[in-house]
Design a protein around this motif. Structure first.
Motif, PDB file in Angstrom:
ATOM      1  N   GLU A 117       0.826  -1.213   0.000  1.00  7.76           N
ATOM      2  CA  GLU A 117       0.000   0.000   0.000  1.00  7.76           C
ATOM      3  C   GLU A 117       0.857   1.259   0.000  1.00  7.76           C
ATOM      4  N   TYR A 118       2.031   1.185   0.614  1.00  2.00           N
ATOM      5  CA  TYR A 118       2.926   2.342   0.602  1.00  2.00           C
ATOM      6  C   TYR A 118       3.504   2.579  -0.794  1.00  2.00           C
ATOM      7  N   VAL A 119       3.966   1.518  -1.440  1.00  2.00           N
ATOM      8  CA  VAL A 119       4.648   1.673  -2.727  1.00  2.00           C
ATOM      9  C   VAL A 119       3.679   2.053  -3.840  1.00  2.00           C
ATOM     10  N   SER A 120       2.516   1.391  -3.894  1.00  2.00           N
ATOM     11  CA  SER A 120       1.640   1.627  -5.048  1.00  2.00           C
ATOM     12  C   SER A 120       0.156   1.597  -4.697  1.00  2.00           C
ATOM     13  N   GLY A 121      -0.163   1.887  -3.423  1.00  5.52           N
ATOM     14  CA  GLY A 121      -1.559   1.819  -3.008  1.00  5.52           C
ATOM     15  C   GLY A 121      -2.032   3.041  -2.256  1.00  5.52           C
ATOM     16  N   ALA A 122      -2.865   2.808  -1.253  1.00  6.70           N
ATOM     17  CA  ALA A 122      -3.556   3.894  -0.557  1.00  6.70           C
ATOM     18  C   ALA A 122      -2.647   4.757   0.308  1.00  6.70           C
ATOM     19  N   ALA A 123      -1.451   4.270   0.641  1.00  2.00           N
ATOM     20  CA  ALA A 123      -0.519   5.034   1.487  1.00  2.00           C
ATOM     21  C   ALA A 123       0.656   5.581   0.695  1.00  2.00           C
ATOM     22  N   ARG A 124       0.530   5.568  -0.617  1.00  2.00           N
ATOM     23  CA  ARG A 124       1.655   5.942  -1.478  1.00  2.00           C
ATOM     24  C   ARG A 124       2.222   7.319  -1.114  1.00  2.00           C
ATOM     25  N   GLY A 125       3.537   7.361  -0.894  1.00  2.00           N
ATOM     26  CA  GLY A 125       4.222   8.621  -0.640  1.00  2.00           C
ATOM     27  C   GLY A 125       4.109   9.152   0.773  1.00  2.00           C
ATOM     28  N   SER A 126       3.446   8.419   1.660  1.00  2.00           N
ATOM     29  CA  SER A 126       3.261   8.925   3.034  1.00  2.00           C
ATOM     30  C   SER A 126       4.552   8.821   3.834  1.00  2.00           C
ATOM     31  N   LYS A 127       4.648   9.656   4.855  1.00  2.00           N
ATOM     32  CA  LYS A 127       5.826   9.662   5.729  1.00  2.00           C
ATOM     33  C   LYS A 127       5.761   8.497   6.717  1.00  2.00           C
ATOM     34  N   VAL A 128       4.601   8.349   7.363  1.00  2.00           N
ATOM     35  CA  VAL A 128       4.380   7.245   8.308  1.00  2.00           C
ATOM     36  C   VAL A 128       2.979   6.688   8.048  1.00  2.00           C
ATOM     37  N   SER A 129       2.881   5.393   7.808  1.00  2.00           N
ATOM     38  CA  SER A 129       1.563   4.785   7.605  1.00  2.00           C
ATOM     39  C   SER A 129       1.382   3.588   8.528  1.00  2.00           C
ATOM     40  N   LEU A 130       0.136   3.380   8.916  1.00  2.00           N
ATOM     41  CA  LEU A 130      -0.249   2.224   9.709  1.00  2.00           C
ATOM     42  C   LEU A 130      -1.169   1.368   8.854  1.00  2.00           C
ATOM     43  N   MET A 131      -0.845   0.094   8.723  1.00  2.49           N
ATOM     44  CA  MET A 131      -1.699  -0.854   7.999  1.00  2.49           C
ATOM     45  C   MET A 131      -2.339  -1.783   9.008  1.00  2.49           C
ATOM     46  N   LEU A 132      -3.661  -1.926   8.937  1.00  2.00           N
ATOM     47  CA  LEU A 132      -4.365  -2.904   9.763  1.00  2.00           C
ATOM     48  C   LEU A 132      -5.120  -3.863   8.855  1.00  2.00           C
ATOM     49  N   THR A 133      -4.931  -5.148   9.060  1.00  7.18           N
ATOM     50  CA  THR A 133      -5.728  -6.142   8.336  1.00  7.18           C
ATOM     51  C   THR A 133      -6.701  -6.764   9.325  1.00  7.18           C
ATOM     52  N   VAL A 134      -7.973  -6.689   8.993  1.00  5.58           N
ATOM     53  CA  VAL A 134      -9.028  -7.141   9.897  1.00  5.58           C
ATOM     54  C   VAL A 134      -9.696  -8.369   9.279  1.00  5.58           C
ATOM     55  N   GLY A 135      -9.509  -9.499   9.931  1.00  4.81           N
ATOM     56  CA  GLY A 135     -10.098 -10.749   9.455  1.00  4.81           C
ATOM     57  C   GLY A 135     -10.452 -11.612  10.641  1.00  4.81           C
ATOM     58  N   THR A 136      -9.958 -12.855  10.643  1.00  4.30           N
ATOM     59  CA  THR A 136     -10.153 -13.727  11.799  1.00  4.30           C
ATOM     60  C   THR A 136      -9.508 -13.105  13.026  1.00  4.30           C
ATOM     61  N   GLY A 137      -8.362 -12.453  12.821  1.00  6.41           N
ATOM     62  CA  GLY A 137      -7.688 -11.679  13.861  1.00  6.41           C
ATOM     63  C   GLY A 137      -7.443 -10.277  13.327  1.00  6.41           C
ATOM     64  N   ILE A 138      -6.558  -9.538  13.999  1.00  4.13           N
ATOM     65  CA  ILE A 138      -6.172  -8.205  13.531  1.00  4.13           C
ATOM     66  C   ILE A 138      -4.650  -8.141  13.498  1.00  4.13           C
ATOM     67  N   GLY A 139      -4.117  -7.821  12.327  1.00  2.00           N
ATOM     68  CA  GLY A 139      -2.674  -7.666  12.182  1.00  2.00           C
ATOM     69  C   GLY A 139      -2.330  -6.222  11.893  1.00  2.00           C
ATOM     70  N   GLY A 140      -1.100  -5.828  12.193  1.00  9.37           N
ATOM     71  CA  GLY A 140      -0.701  -4.451  11.960  1.00  9.37           C
ATOM     72  C   GLY A 140       0.719  -4.340  11.441  1.00  9.37           C
ATOM     73  N   SER A 141       0.994  -3.257  10.722  1.00 10.21           N
ATOM     74  CA  SER A 141       2.372  -2.956  10.328  1.00 10.21           C
ATOM     75  C   SER A 141       2.535  -1.439  10.243  1.00 10.21           C
ATOM     76  N   ILE A 142       3.748  -1.004  10.498  1.00  7.74           N
ATOM     77  CA  ILE A 142       4.097   0.416  10.406  1.00  7.74           C
ATOM     78  C   ILE A 142       5.137   0.571   9.303  1.00  7.74           C
ATOM     79  N   ILE A 143       4.878   1.489   8.385  1.00 13.81           N
ATOM     80  CA  ILE A 143       5.852   1.804   7.338  1.00 13.81           C
ATOM     81  C   ILE A 143       6.315   3.243   7.568  1.00 13.81           C
ATOM     82  N   GLN A 144       7.597   3.402   7.807  1.00 16.53           N
ATOM     83  CA  GLN A 144       8.165   4.732   8.061  1.00 16.53           C
ATOM     84  C   GLN A 144       9.237   5.023   7.017  1.00 16.53           C
ATOM     85  N   ASP A 145       9.057   6.121   6.289  1.00 19.76           N
ATOM     86  CA  ASP A 145       9.986   6.496   5.220  1.00 19.76           C
ATOM     87  C   ASP A 145      10.222   5.335   4.253  1.00 19.76           C
ATOM     88  N   GLY A 146       9.154   4.603   3.961  1.00 21.24           N
ATOM     89  CA  GLY A 146       9.234   3.537   2.978  1.00 21.24           C
ATOM     90  C   GLY A 146       9.785   2.222   3.476  1.00 21.24           C
TER      91      GLY A 146
END
Length: 296
Positions: A117-146
């Motif tokens: 999502e950072y490289v070619s999706g909804a967070a493209r070009g952001s400085k700091v992004s939080l990704m949450l995947t919501v399914g059977t559980g909840i997962g997370g990732s932080i992308i900072q400066d790519g």
């Protein structure tokens, strides 16, 4: 043009395909994970998938996205939930590189989704992004400066385990809570309900289905707000199968986040829905591979 095998290992399905060096997905396919058979069976499937591509293509690398906590240097799973027995200790990198004599890189699936999502999706070009995947559980990732923020021991942003309201984030806020609540409130068997059915009934005005969705959104808003207070992301990207219901969820989740975040932060935090969906794992694994080999 160089080509790469990319394999996205989830609890239910393994999505895989061939990706060109420019990031274009040339082919896509899918097979059942059969997670109950355990880690060695999944490793065998990864070998078979790669082997099949090698029959017709010259490949330049193997990119793996997988559930579980990953040691990205070793290419090894160092912690896994019970959903996949005997997955801890499985080393994709060592096995696949020895067999196919091309480099292999391995990354956690939510980190891959965040990177995609950072490289070619909804967070493209952001400085700091939080990704949450919501399914059977909840997962997370932080992308900072790519770059994926991994923390000290490669286990940063395991937000599903975050303690909340006498329980934890994923027990209260994951999509799986919907079916349990609706079935219980209606005094019906859980098997006759799933997320799609619940949203369809909610759109028709079913009050119990709407209430279950609203409660889930409130928990998501609280969890997102708590994480935002710590990392102050520019954008929060929401993924996972349930987030295909963007039209129904966007305002509800946005309102819940605003409820729990102070205005000076909420006004600077964008809520977005994932663009890559089913391709996120494969693309993110490829982007992770690219990043690693650029550094080398």
């Amino acid at each position: 043009m160089k080509k790469y095998v990319s394999i996205d290992i989830g609890g239910t399905a393994i999505k895989y395909g061939l990706i060109a060096e420019n990031g274009e997905i040339i082919s896509r396919s899918e097979r059942k994970t059969e997670s109950y058979k355990g880690g060695p069976s999944i490793l065998k499937k990864a070998v078979e998938i790669t082997q099949n591509f090698c029959k017709t293509e010259e490949i330049s690398g193997i990119c793996i996205s997988t559930a579980g906590m990953v040691d990205t240097i070793k290419g090894e799973i160092f912690h896994s939930a019970p959903l996949i027995p005997n997955y801890t200790g499985i080393n994709f990198k060592e096995t696949l590189e020895a067999k196919f004599h091309v480099p292999c890189e391995v990354e956690n699936d939510v980190n891959c989704a965040g990177l995609a999502e950072y490289v070619s999706g909804a967070a493209r070009g952001s400085k700091v992004s939080l990704m949450l995947t919501v399914g059977t559980g909840i997962g997370g990732s932080i992308i900072q400066d790519g770059r994926v923020f991994r923390g000290f021991s490669n286990s940063a942003c395991e937000v599903g385990y975050m303690h909340m309201l006498g329980s934890d984030f994923q027990t209260l806020g994951a999509a799986s809570i919907l079916t349990r609540k609706v079935a219980e409130w209606k005094n019906e068997r859980a098997e006759i309900w799933n997320g799609y059915h619940i949203f369809e009934e909610a759109k028709k005005g079913d009050e119990l289905c709407i209430r279950a969705i609203d409660e889930m959104c409130d928990v998501l808003g609280l969890g997102i707000a708590n994480i935002c207070y710590v990392i102050n992301p520019e954008v929060v990207v929401l993924g996972g199968g349930i987030m295909a219901q963007e039209e129904f969820l966007k305002k509800r989740i946005g309102n819940a986040v605003e409820k729990y975040l102070i205005p000076s932060i909420s006004s600077q935090t964008r809520i977005a829905f994932a663009r890559h969906r089913n391709d996120a794992g494969m693309l993110g694994a490829f982007y992770h591979f690219q990043q690693n080999h650029k550094m080398k």
